[in-house]
Design an enzyme around this catalytic site. Structure first.
Site, PDB file in Angstrom:
ATOM      1  N   PHE A  25       0.272  -1.397  -0.080  1.00 14.06           N
ATOM      2  CA  PHE A  25      -0.008  -0.261  -0.393  1.00 14.06           C
ATOM      3  C   PHE A  25       1.392   1.365   0.133  1.00 14.06           C
ATOM      4  O   PHE A  25       1.712   1.414   0.455  1.00 14.06           O
ATOM      5  CB  PHE A  25      -0.853  -0.116   1.344  1.00 14.06           C
ATOM      6  N   SER A  93       3.292  -6.912   3.036  1.00 18.19           N
ATOM      7  CA  SER A  93       2.690  -5.742   3.466  1.00 18.19           C
ATOM      8  C   SER A  93       1.079  -6.352   2.635  1.00 18.19           C
ATOM      9  O   SER A  93       0.678  -7.164   3.227  1.00 18.19           O
ATOM     10  CB  SER A  93       2.909  -4.489   2.888  1.00 18.19           C
ATOM     11  N   MET A  94       0.531  -4.760   2.495  1.00 23.37           N
ATOM     12  CA  MET A  94      -0.486  -5.147   1.694  1.00 23.37           C
ATOM     13  C   MET A  94      -0.645  -6.123   0.465  1.00 23.37           C
ATOM     14  O   MET A  94      -2.122  -7.267   0.133  1.00 23.37           O
ATOM     15  CB  MET A  94      -1.086  -3.664   1.319  1.00 23.37           C
ATOM     16  N   ASP A 194       9.620  -4.230  12.968  1.00 21.30           N
ATOM     17  CA  ASP A 194       8.572  -3.788  12.318  1.00 21.30           C
ATOM     18  C   ASP A 194       7.494  -2.579  12.510  1.00 21.30           C
ATOM     19  O   ASP A 194       6.611  -2.520  12.926  1.00 21.30           O
ATOM     20  CB  ASP A 194       7.355  -4.608  11.016  1.00 21.30           C
ATOM     21  N   HIS A 224      10.105  -3.345   8.083  1.00 23.29           N
ATOM     22  CA  HIS A 224       9.704  -3.365   7.394  1.00 23.29           C
ATOM     23  C   HIS A 224       9.336  -4.052   5.937  1.00 23.29           C
ATOM     24  O   HIS A 224       8.941  -4.916   5.770  1.00 23.29           O
ATOM     25  CB  HIS A 224       8.262  -2.247   7.225  1.00 23.29           C
TER      26      HIS A 224
END
Length: 259
Positions: A25, A93-94, A194, A224
């Site tokens: 994202f 992530s996303m 993260d 992250h």
């Protein structure tokens, strides 16, 4: 709008094994480009699409939603499936959340999954404020470049549009409900440090998927965006090892020669 330098989608035509990579994202394919190239050099067919609203300016993301982002990776997966005998899906992530939804919906059409710091939930007060706040505040400070490695930079937005963040919240809730339908072999790599996604998200995913072939790996040296961080090579090697284990007799076109 022109695409930001480095944020372009990436595609490599290789052998019969395909890999779809899903970025995060407000990020772009740039965060996964070294991973994609590592796989391409080993003879795999690789697809790394640019998600709608990403890679240009944050205002473009404001007018998109999770249905747009999911539709793009779903399209890319179907395209790979027509071209390849086996397809794997990897996400950051996303992109990890999108990967899990693809896995739940497509079942045996996907041979295996690799998740890096996957998103499962928006924590704190944000989920409760977003339904109202998005009507009064357009954006908040960005989340890009959470990287421990000095000099490494992620091509991502400096602002997070709250309308899109609200849609992201809705996506995470759907994906959480999808998790028991995920049965594919899974490698989940996550960073204890993260600053974007809570480590609790990885624990939640591991506790709810129905996969029986599961490997959890800690990325101790990375934040992250671990695909651009100190543990990047570990991610690349572990993901390629999964493919080698699950598709040992595949014809990796041009293997180790760059295709």
């Amino acid at each position: 709008m022109p695409v930001l330098p480095g944020a372009e989608p990436y595609r490599h035509e290789g052998g019969e094994i395909g890999v779809l990579l899903c970025h995060g994202f407000t990020g772009s394919p740039q965060s996964l480009r070294p991973w994609a190239e590592h796989l391409a050099e080993r003879g795999l067919t690789v697809s790394l699409p640019l998600l709608p609203g990403h890679g240009t300016r944050w205002q473009d993301l404001q007018i998109t939603g999770w249905q747009d982002w999911y539709a793009e990776v779903d399209r890319a997966l179907r395209e790979l499936s027509e071209r390849c005998s086996r397809v794997f899906v990897f996400g950051l992530s996303m992109g990890g959340a999108l990967t899990l939804r693809l896995a739940a919906k497509h079942g045996d059409a996907i041979s295996g999954l690799v998740l890096v710091n996957p998103l499962n939930k928006l924590h704190g007060v944000a989920p409760y404020l977003l339904p109202v706040l998005r009507h009064f505040v357009r954006s908040t400070p960005g989340i890009a470049s959470d990287i421990a490695k000095e000099g490494a930079v992620e091509v991502g937005y400096e602002r997070v549009p709250l309308q899109a963040a609200y849609s992201l919240r809705n996506l995470t809730r759907l994906v959480d409900g999808d998790l028991p339908q995920v049965t594919q072999p899974l490698v989940l790599l996550h960073s204890p440090q993260d600053h974007v996604v809570s480590p609790a998200d990885s624990a939640r995913i591991l506790s709810r998927v129905s996969s029986t072939d599961v490997t959890e790996i800690l990325l101790e040296q990375s934040y992250h965006v671990a695909t651009l961080d100190h543990d990047a090579e570990r991610i690349f090697e572990e993901s390629y090892a999964l493919i080698g284990r699950l598709a040992p007799h595949a014809d990796l076109k041009g293997s180790m020669t760059g295709g």
